[in-house]
Design a protein around this motif. Structure first.
Motif, PDB file in Angstrom:
ATOM      1  N   VAL A   1       0.842  -1.203   0.000  1.00 22.78           N
ATOM      2  CA  VAL A   1       0.000   0.000   0.000  1.00 22.78           C
ATOM      3  C   VAL A   1       0.877   1.253   0.000  1.00 22.78           C
ATOM      4  CG1 VAL A   1      -1.724   1.321   1.286  1.00 22.78           C
ATOM      5  CG2 VAL A   1      -1.922  -1.179   1.129  1.00 22.78           C
ATOM      6  N   PHE A   2       1.888   1.248   0.867  1.00 23.69           N
ATOM      7  CA  PHE A   2       2.791   2.410   0.941  1.00 23.69           C
ATOM      8  C   PHE A   2       3.573   2.577  -0.356  1.00 23.69           C
ATOM      9  CE2 PHE A   2       7.029   4.160   1.799  1.00 23.69           C
ATOM     10  CZ  PHE A   2       6.659   5.429   2.230  1.00 23.69           C
ATOM     11  N   GLY A   3       4.085   1.469  -0.891  1.00 24.16           N
ATOM     12  CA  GLY A   3       4.864   1.528  -2.122  1.00 24.16           C
ATOM     13  C   GLY A   3       4.049   2.076  -3.281  1.00 24.16           C
ATOM     14  N   ASN A   4       2.789   1.640  -3.383  1.00 27.47           N
ATOM     15  CA  ASN A   4       1.907   2.159  -4.423  1.00 27.47           C
ATOM     16  C   ASN A   4       1.668   3.651  -4.251  1.00 27.47           C
ATOM     17  OD1 ASN A   4       0.450   0.286  -6.474  1.00 27.47           O
ATOM     18  ND2 ASN A   4       0.672  -0.960  -4.660  1.00 27.47           N
ATOM     19  N   TRP A   5       1.416   4.048  -3.009  1.00 21.58           N
ATOM     20  CA  TRP A   5       1.177   5.463  -2.739  1.00 21.58           C
ATOM     21  C   TRP A   5       2.401   6.296  -3.100  1.00 21.58           C
ATOM     22  CZ3 TRP A   5       3.948   8.694   0.471  1.00 21.58           C
ATOM     23  CH2 TRP A   5       3.448  10.001   0.568  1.00 21.58           C
TER      24      TRP A   5
ATOM     25  N   ASP B   1      12.447  -3.728 -18.566  1.00 16.55           N
ATOM     26  CA  ASP B   1      12.715  -4.252 -17.222  1.00 16.55           C
ATOM     27  C   ASP B   1      12.481  -5.757 -17.147  1.00 16.55           C
ATOM     28  OD1 ASP B   1      13.189  -3.043 -14.295  1.00 16.55           O
ATOM     29  OD2 ASP B   1      11.911  -4.810 -14.164  1.00 16.55           O
ATOM     30  N   LYS B   2      13.398  -6.443 -16.491  1.00 16.51           N
ATOM     31  CA  LYS B   2      13.349  -7.906 -16.427  1.00 16.51           C
ATOM     32  C   LYS B   2      12.746  -8.435 -15.114  1.00 16.51           C
ATOM     33  CE  LYS B   2      15.890  -8.007 -20.261  1.00 16.51           C
ATOM     34  NZ  LYS B   2      16.403  -6.645 -20.350  1.00 16.51           N
ATOM     35  N   THR B   3      12.621  -7.562 -14.119  1.00 11.39           N
ATOM     36  CA  THR B   3      12.175  -8.076 -12.810  1.00 11.39           C
ATOM     37  C   THR B   3      11.026  -7.260 -12.227  1.00 11.39           C
ATOM     38  OG1 THR B   3      13.969  -6.810 -11.746  1.00 11.39           O
ATOM     39  CG2 THR B   3      14.422  -9.104 -12.312  1.00 11.39           C
ATOM     40  N   TYR B   4      11.292  -6.587 -11.106  1.00 11.92           N
ATOM     41  CA  TYR B   4      10.220  -5.967 -10.323  1.00 11.92           C
ATOM     42  C   TYR B   4       9.710  -4.637 -10.879  1.00 11.92           C
ATOM     43  CZ  TYR B   4      12.288  -9.106  -6.807  1.00 11.92           C
ATOM     44  OH  TYR B   4      12.803 -10.187  -6.135  1.00 11.92           O
TER      45      TYR B   4
ATOM     46  N   VAL C   1      11.011 -10.116   2.769  1.00 11.20           N
ATOM     47  CA  VAL C   1      11.701  -8.853   3.010  1.00 11.20           C
ATOM     48  C   VAL C   1      12.557  -8.481   1.797  1.00 11.20           C
ATOM     49  CG1 VAL C   1      13.434  -7.675   4.425  1.00 11.20           C
ATOM     50  CG2 VAL C   1      11.721  -9.156   5.510  1.00 11.20           C
ATOM     51  N   LYS C   2      13.292  -9.465   1.283  1.00  5.42           N
ATOM     52  CA  LYS C   2      14.158  -9.214   0.127  1.00  5.42           C
ATOM     53  C   LYS C   2      13.338  -8.749  -1.069  1.00  5.42           C
ATOM     54  CE  LYS C   2      17.340 -11.440  -3.129  1.00  5.42           C
ATOM     55  NZ  LYS C   2      17.958 -12.708  -3.570  1.00  5.42           N
ATOM     56  N   GLY C   3      12.230  -9.438  -1.334  1.00  4.55           N
ATOM     57  CA  GLY C   3      11.388  -9.081  -2.466  1.00  4.55           C
ATOM     58  C   GLY C   3      10.829  -7.680  -2.340  1.00  4.55           C
ATOM     59  N   THR C   4      10.397  -7.322  -1.135  1.00  2.02           N
ATOM     60  CA  THR C   4       9.851  -5.985  -0.897  1.00  2.02           C
ATOM     61  C   THR C   4      10.897  -4.914  -1.141  1.00  2.02           C
ATOM     62  OG1 THR C   4       8.290  -6.852   0.744  1.00  2.02           O
ATOM     63  CG2 THR C   4       8.760  -4.494   0.819  1.00  2.02           C
ATOM     64  N   ILE C   5      12.094  -5.122  -0.614  1.00  3.63           N
ATOM     65  CA  ILE C   5      13.173  -4.135  -0.773  1.00  3.63           C
ATOM     66  C   ILE C   5      13.574  -4.009  -2.238  1.00  3.63           C
ATOM     67  CG2 ILE C   5      15.596  -3.643  -0.247  1.00  3.63           C
ATOM     68  CD1 ILE C   5      15.101  -4.956   2.507  1.00  3.63           C
ATOM     69  N   MET C   6      13.756  -5.144  -2.910  1.00  4.93           N
ATOM     70  CA  MET C   6      14.177  -5.120  -4.312  1.00  4.93           C
ATOM     71  C   MET C   6      13.127  -4.443  -5.196  1.00  4.93           C
ATOM     72  SD  MET C   6      17.195  -6.309  -4.477  1.00  4.93           S
ATOM     73  CE  MET C   6      17.380  -6.574  -6.231  1.00  4.93           C
ATOM     74  N   ALA C   7      11.856  -4.722  -4.923  1.00  4.13           N
ATOM     75  CA  ALA C   7      10.788  -4.091  -5.694  1.00  4.13           C
ATOM     76  C   ALA C   7      10.793  -2.585  -5.472  1.00  4.13           C
ATOM     77  CB  ALA C   7       9.434  -4.685  -5.301  1.00  4.13           C
ATOM     78  N   GLY C   8      10.968  -2.182  -4.226  1.00  7.89           N
ATOM     79  CA  GLY C   8      11.006  -0.755  -3.904  1.00  7.89           C
ATOM     80  C   GLY C   8      12.149  -0.043  -4.602  1.00  7.89           C
ATOM     81  N   VAL C   9      13.312  -0.662  -4.584  1.00 11.27           N
ATOM     82  CA  VAL C   9      14.491  -0.075  -5.237  1.00 11.27           C
ATOM     83  C   VAL C   9      14.256   0.073  -6.743  1.00 11.27           C
ATOM     84  CG1 VAL C   9      16.906  -0.510  -5.856  1.00 11.27           C
ATOM     85  CG2 VAL C   9      16.143  -0.853  -3.503  1.00 11.27           C
ATOM     86  N   LYS C  10      13.717  -0.963  -7.346  1.00 12.74           N
ATOM     87  CA  LYS C  10      13.439  -0.937  -8.780  1.00 12.74           C
ATOM     88  C   LYS C  10      12.446   0.173  -9.143  1.00 12.74           C
ATOM     89  CE  LYS C  10      15.261  -4.090 -11.609  1.00 12.74           C
ATOM     90  NZ  LYS C  10      15.672  -3.829 -12.995  1.00 12.74           N
TER      91      LYS C  10
ATOM     92  N   ILE D   1      11.528   5.607 -11.596  1.00  9.86           N
ATOM     93  CA  ILE D   1      10.960   6.958 -11.515  1.00  9.86           C
ATOM     94  C   ILE D   1      12.069   8.006 -11.584  1.00  9.86           C
ATOM     95  CG2 ILE D   1       9.731   8.580 -10.007  1.00  9.86           C
ATOM     96  CD1 ILE D   1       8.076   6.164  -9.031  1.00  9.86           C
ATOM     97  N   MET D   2      13.152   7.788 -10.874  1.00 10.73           N
ATOM     98  CA  MET D   2      14.270   8.732 -10.891  1.00 10.73           C
ATOM     99  C   MET D   2      14.913   8.784 -12.289  1.00 10.73           C
ATOM    100  SD  MET D   2      14.376  10.223  -7.992  1.00 10.73           S
ATOM    101  CE  MET D   2      12.578  10.099  -8.031  1.00 10.73           C
ATOM    102  N   LYS D   3      15.018   7.641 -12.917  1.00  9.50           N
ATOM    103  CA  LYS D   3      15.614   7.586 -14.259  1.00  9.50           C
ATOM    104  C   LYS D   3      14.829   8.455 -15.238  1.00  9.50           C
ATOM    105  CE  LYS D   3      16.482   4.390 -18.117  1.00  9.50           C
ATOM    106  NZ  LYS D   3      16.469   2.978 -18.561  1.00  9.50           N
ATOM    107  N   TYR D   4      13.495   8.346 -15.177  1.00  9.87           N
ATOM    108  CA  TYR D   4      12.679   9.103 -16.119  1.00  9.87           C
ATOM    109  C   TYR D   4      12.479  10.545 -15.698  1.00  9.87           C
ATOM    110  CZ  TYR D   4      11.746   5.591 -19.524  1.00  9.87           C
ATOM    111  OH  TYR D   4      11.904   4.707 -20.558  1.00  9.87           O
TER     112      TYR D   4
END
Length: 230
Positions: free
Chosen positions: A130-134, A169-172, A209-218, A223-226
């Motif tokens: 929910v937070f990540g989407n927001w 993008d290949k992953t998250y 935890v790993k999946g959440t962090i990796m998705a957030g980073v991606k 967003i920063m790239k664009y």
């Protein structure tokens, strides 16, 4: 009559995938399930349920989606619309008709199934989701004046527009990349509220935890790239 094909990335979804396939409306011309290196009976179950089954051994949501697109590009007859749908049965596949309606009736390029709070089953999205989407949609609003409220994986897009996006993008980061490129290329888009329920099994992304962090980073990375891309 528009040709509609559905791409379903799936990793170890043997308990869910038959339900997903069974509830996809009849107007769909082909259901393509990409087994993303599954170690269970996902492929067998999906095949028995009537889907075209492809294998992608490289782990990653984007890899699976790209595999499905590669298959479609090699077909003689190309579709008009591509629908992306998860294989975990958290969405309501019958709502596909709601997603393609703006494309068919209003000539919209891209439609997101927005998992709005009043239509979500309790516990179907984790607090970090929910937070990540927001955060992601807030940043897109600030930097690109976007009207997105969700990164929902249940989505429909004109096939020619999908090719125009040149997805990478290949992953998250697959979902947010698509939305950012839609914005940058000034394609038309709408969100349609959809229901959302607790998935069958444990999420491979938000459930760890790993999946959440990796998705957030991606997501933030795209967003920063664009934002700063010339």
């Amino acid at each position: 009559m528009s040709i509609i094909k559905v791409i379903i990335p799936a990793f170890n979804e043997e308990k869910a995938i038959a339900n997903v396939i069974a509830e996809i409306p009849n107007g769909v011309n082909e259901i393509i399930v990409i087994s993303n290196n599954s170690t269970d009976k996902t492929e067998e179950v999906a095949n028995n349920a009537g889907a075209k089954v492809l294998l992608e051994t490289r782990k990653g949501y984007g890899y699976a989606c790209l595999k499905g697109m590669e298959y479609i590009m090699n077909l003689e007859t190309k579709p008009d619309i591509i629908v992306f749908l998860d294989g975990d049965y958290s969405d309501y596949p019958e709502e596909l008709t709601k997603l393609v309606a703006p494309i068919l009736n209003q000539n919209i390029d891209f439609v997101i199934g927005a998992r709005v709070s009043n239509l979500r089953e309790k516990g179907s999205m984790t607090p970090q989701q929910v937070f990540g989407n927001w955060l992601a949609t807030f940043l897109m609003k600030v930097f690109f004046k976007a009207k997105f409220t969700d990164l929902g994986p249940f989505r429909a897009i004109k096939y020619d527009k999908l090719l125009q996006l040149q997805m990478e993008d290949k992953t998250y980061g697959w979902t947010v990349e698509m939305q950012l490129k839609v914005l940058k290329q000034k394609m038309s888009y709408v969100e349609i509220p959809v229901r959302y329920k607790n998935r069958i099994g444990v999420s491979k992304v938000s459930g760890t935890v790993k999946g959440t962090i990796m998705a957030g980073v991606k997501i933030i990375g795209w967003i920063m790239k664009y934002t700063f891309k010339k």
